[in-house]
Design an enzyme around this catalytic site. Structure first.
Site, PDB file in Angstrom:
ATOM      1  N   ALA A 172     -29.719   2.579 -72.713  1.00  0.00           N
ATOM      2  CA  ALA A 172     -31.076   2.665 -73.213  1.00  0.00           C
ATOM      3  C   ALA A 172     -31.879   1.359 -73.413  1.00  0.00           C
ATOM      4  CB  ALA A 172     -30.790   3.498 -74.871  1.00  0.00           C
ATOM      5  N   LEU A 216     -22.727   6.217 -76.427  1.00  0.00           N
ATOM      6  CA  LEU A 216     -23.984   7.039 -76.514  1.00  0.00           C
ATOM      7  C   LEU A 216     -24.805   6.541 -75.677  1.00  0.00           C
ATOM      8  CD1 LEU A 216     -23.816   8.290 -80.125  1.00  0.00           C
ATOM      9  CD2 LEU A 216     -23.372   9.595 -78.158  1.00  0.00           C
ATOM     10  N   ASP A 237     -25.439   7.003 -67.201  1.00  0.00           N
ATOM     11  CA  ASP A 237     -26.098   6.493 -68.524  1.00  0.00           C
ATOM     12  C   ASP A 237     -27.779   6.204 -68.201  1.00  0.00           C
ATOM     13  OD1 ASP A 237     -23.434   6.667 -69.267  1.00  0.00           O
ATOM     14  OD2 ASP A 237     -23.602   4.899 -70.362  1.00  0.00           O
TER      15      ASP A 237
HETATM   16  C1  MEV Z   1     -19.684   5.536 -69.898  1.00  0.00           C
HETATM   17  O1  MEV Z   1     -20.732   6.122 -70.888  1.00  0.00           O
HETATM   18  C2  MEV Z   1     -19.310   6.636 -68.937  1.00  0.00           C
HETATM   19  C3  MEV Z   1     -18.262   6.149 -68.096  1.00  0.00           C
HETATM   20  O2  MEV Z   1     -17.873   7.248 -67.287  1.00  0.00           O
HETATM   21  C4  MEV Z   1     -18.333   4.965 -67.203  1.00  0.00           C
HETATM   22  C5  MEV Z   1     -19.480   5.234 -66.450  1.00  0.00           C
HETATM   23  O3  MEV Z   1     -19.743   6.472 -65.993  1.00  0.00           O
HETATM   24  O4  MEV Z   1     -20.298   4.349 -65.873  1.00  0.00           O
HETATM   25  C6  MEV Z   1     -16.822   5.899 -68.925  1.00  0.00           C
END
Ligand code: MEV
Length: 304
Positions: free
Chosen positions: A94, A89, A135
């Site tokens: 964050a 998440l 993220d």
């Molecule tokens: C991680 O939240 C998402 C992944 O695709 C890794 C990334 O995009 O950096 C697994």
């Protein structure tokens, strides 16, 4: 959000609707903020003390190196978070966004988005090795986004008619290990991986349209397809399967693991009005529901 002696920064959790892992290799992905799962970091000045350990220590070192100003050993850190760590998440993004905002404020600077983004990405490289950046982008903007590596992220309007449930399997899994496992799988069969990536890209288009239109049925179908794609690249565990099945039995229109997988969090969608009932049925099936409500934005922070 600075009193001179202390300053606060906040950032929300993110959930990838479709495209995780494939996004690392150039596939578009669509992600939403989870506005009621928030991390808040407070930094306060102190007399120099012992160094900070772990990822907080690593982030503070990055911030000091990039922005100068207050050395980490002269800072007290307090982190309050609703986001389970290592659950897919976006907890580490964050954390770095919230710390960067607090740090810049405490140094008497404005937390401009470009500065916070670059600092967060540097911290994410320490945590994950090769982050796509999705993220950080959602933690920073608090908006639903279509994200494609190397291109500016595109905000996706959120139609609040869609209800979202987030459940935690309680199994944490390091993103770096999951990304490495997927990389090995891709190396073993490039053609197959590219076929799955093309399918994920098509689902990202569908997810974008469904979010904008408030089309819960279509978003449910995207989640079902997304879960199948993630299963094919080996990031779906038995516990995830159990929670996804519980969500579907409780009436959800679609459910999938979100983020790196290997455990972590599961998303489920349904019409907003039915979300409390679906969540209650999931809870009665021993599922840990940590958020349930309409899709929405997090009040963006950081642009003065
Ligand atoms: C991680 O939240 C998402 C992944 O695709 C890794 C990334 O995009 O950096 C697994």
């Amino acid at each position: 959000m600075s009193s001179g002696r202390s300053a606060v920064g906040r950032a929300p959790a993110k959930a990838i609707v479709v495209g995780e892992h494939f996004v690392v290799y150039g596939c578009p992905a669509v992600a939403v903020p989870i506005p009621d799962l928030v991390l808040q970091a407070t930094l306060s000045r102190r007399d120099p003390g012992p160094p900070h350990a772990g990822h907080v220590g690593a982030c503070l070192a990055v911030l000091h190196e990039r922005f100068g100003g207050l050395p980490p050993e002269s800072l007290d850190v307090s982190v309050k978070s609703d986001i389970p760590w290592g659950s897919g998440l976006g907890s580490s993004a964050a954390l770095s966004v919230a710390l960067a905002r607090a740090y810049l404020r405490l140094c008497g600077r404005k937390p401009f988005a470009d500065d916070v983004r670059e600092a967060s990405l540097a911290c994410e490289r320490i945590a994950h090795g090769r982050p796509s950046g999705i993220d950080t982008e959602v933690a920073l903007t608090g908006m639903a986004l279509r994200f494609e590596r190397g291109k500016p992220p595109v905000p996706v309007p959120i139609n609040g008619r869609i209800g979202l449930i987030v459940a935690d399997t309680g199994v944490a899994s390091p993103t770096s290990e999951m990304v490495a496992a997927v990389a090995a799988r891709r190396e073993a069969d490039r053609a197959e991986f590219d076929r799955l990536l093309q399918a994920a890209a098509q689902k990202a288009d569908e997810a974008e349209n469904a979010l904008a239109l408030g089309d819960t049925d279509s978003l449910g179908s995207v989640l079902i397809a997304g879960q199948a794609l993630l299963d094919e690249i080996g990031v779906v565990t038995e516990e995830v399967r159990r929670v996804v099945a519980a969500a579907r039995e409780a009436g959800a229109l679609g459910a999938k693991v979100t983020g790196a997988g290997g455990g972590g969090a599961v998303l489920a969608v349904h019409q907003v009005g039915s979300i409390p009932g679906v969540a209650a049925r999931m809870r009665s099936d021993n599922v840990r529901v940590i958020s349930a409500g309409p899709l929405g934005e997090f009040e963006p922070e950081g642009e003065p």
